[in-house]
Write a protein that holds these residues in place. Sequence first.
Motif, short mmCIF file in Angstrom:
data_model
loop_
_atom_site.label_atom_id
_atom_site.label_comp_id
_atom_site.label_asym_id
_atom_site.label_seq_id
_atom_site.Cartn_x
_atom_site.Cartn_y
_atom_site.Cartn_z
N SER A 32 31.65 -61.37 -10.67
CA SER A 32 32.75 -62.18 -10.14
C SER A 32 31.68 -63.27 -9.38
CB SER A 32 33.91 -61.61 -9.34
OG SER A 32 34.78 -60.99 -10.33
N SER A 33 30.62 -62.83 -8.70
CA SER A 33 30.02 -63.88 -7.78
C SER A 33 29.64 -64.96 -8.80
CB SER A 33 28.92 -63.18 -7.00
OG SER A 33 29.32 -61.84 -6.43
N ASP A 65 40.71 -65.84 -7.40
CA ASP A 65 39.60 -64.74 -7.54
C ASP A 65 40.24 -63.44 -7.89
OD1 ASP A 65 37.69 -62.97 -7.06
OD2 ASP A 65 37.16 -63.50 -5.07
N SER A 94 35.80 -59.33 -12.39
CA SER A 94 34.73 -58.42 -12.57
C SER A 94 34.86 -57.53 -13.48
CB SER A 94 34.42 -57.74 -11.37
OG SER A 94 34.05 -58.55 -10.44
N HIS A 125 33.16 -55.36 -14.61
CA HIS A 125 32.52 -54.17 -13.94
C HIS A 125 33.37 -53.58 -13.01
CE1 HIS A 125 29.39 -57.00 -11.61
NE2 HIS A 125 30.71 -56.87 -10.81
N LYS A 126 34.36 -53.97 -12.57
CA LYS A 126 35.09 -53.36 -11.63
C LYS A 126 36.33 -52.89 -12.32
CE LYS A 126 34.27 -55.97 -7.39
NZ LYS A 126 34.56 -56.88 -6.52
#
Length: 471
Positions: free
Chosen positions: A118-119, A230, A260, A262-263
Amino acid sequence: MSDRPSDSEDLFALPQLESGAPKSGFPHPEMFPLAAYQIVHDELLLDGVSRMNLATFCTTWVDDQARRLMNESIDKNIVDKDEYPQTAELERRCVRMLADLWHSPDPATTMGTSTTGSSEAAMLGGLAAKFRWRKRGGKGIPNFVCGPVQVCWEKFARYFDVDIRQIPLRGDRLTMHPDDVAAHCDENTMMVMPTFGQTFTGLFEDVAGISQALDDLQDKTGLDIPIHVDAASGGFLAAFTAPELVWDFRLPRVKSINASGHKTGLAPLGAGWAIWREAEDLPEELVFNVDYLGGNMGTFNLNFSRPGGQVVTSYYEFIRLGRVGYNRVQSATYSVARHLASGIDDLGPFELIHDGDPLRGIAAVSWKLRADQTFNLYDLSDRLRTRGWLVAAYPLPADRNDETIMRVLVRHGFSRDMADLLLADMRRSLGQLDKHPPTVPLTREEAGGFTHSATAVVSTETLRHAAGLDR
Ligand SMILES: *Cc1c(COP(=O)(O)O)cnc(C)c1O
């Protein structure tokens, strides 16, 4: 390199394992692969057990097929669209699927990209907003308005020279409140940025309410301010478990979303997504063309080379689970979160902030300590660590940083049984702390570095800025 070790030789009796591992200065001699492997492997035994790391939002359990696909893709660079056209194709399918999931008006043609997380996706969403603002005639330094944010937004502001206006917390309000938004906006506001699944508490910010507040502002002043959401962890939850919550492209003001993979997307580490509402919301200046099957394909990323496995595995998860499977997996994590929350409530000294309600936030539990306890949450975190549980304790952000809270992320792979084991250890820890009250309670630093990395850091710059805005 000394002579090859024979089969009969014991690995730990090899000369290389008799001396310590090289630690500084580039090593001169070679080492047998097995010896080097053993040194690295053994050193990592001291790391925490990732599935007991209840501070992380990120995937700590993947199935065997996902592992196989990651392994099969280990040598594929996602930037080589021409060389690995099917990996590129899977990425485009994922973008369309997410645009569909989040109700883009035209999922087949809109723009989006995979990222490392997400960053990077946040930077891209923020940059697009900056470019759009400038195109509309914006001059000087633009700003964006938000509540308490994950640290990537502080980074975005500093790296790309944008002002971050974090609305200060007030009393029991731990999220950005729609009523407070308009007062912080002006003609240089390039976007308002709600967090859908706050890092600190796990609570959802009210995207629909914020959008309405911006509609009202536009009616009054003519200012037309877009929203970037976000949705790092909320994006892959609410879409399945709270479809009635309107936070996505159903709101015309929402121009881009980051999440994300990966979350809660359930992909392995290194997967994120940035998706725009419609193709025109991504300024063309941000797009670079690369060769793709003899043609051209637009890319917009901060990295060049990047592993392809995360996208391949994301596609696997999407088609393996579908809406039905994601709903089942995410509902199960919420159910464990609610079970854990009620157990924590029963322990006595805690007051819940987020109890894992899927309509209010992500599958997490956060709580604070009731007044007049003989220990603090860092002491408790430290005690739990002796059993291998990594549970984050940290202060709330600016204006409420007198308050310390604790948080558990309930993720795929954290079962009800594990929740019961944690509750038993919490009860045991409370008993010990009761019997041996700490004479000097631990500080955040003493409780271990992991509490620090588990949450966003609010810089003094932000504090100053928030103070300035109050005037
Ligand atoms: C985790 C998180 C981020 C950062 O995402 P990465 O995928 O770790 O880069 C940003 N915002 C929120 C709300 C998060 O929870």
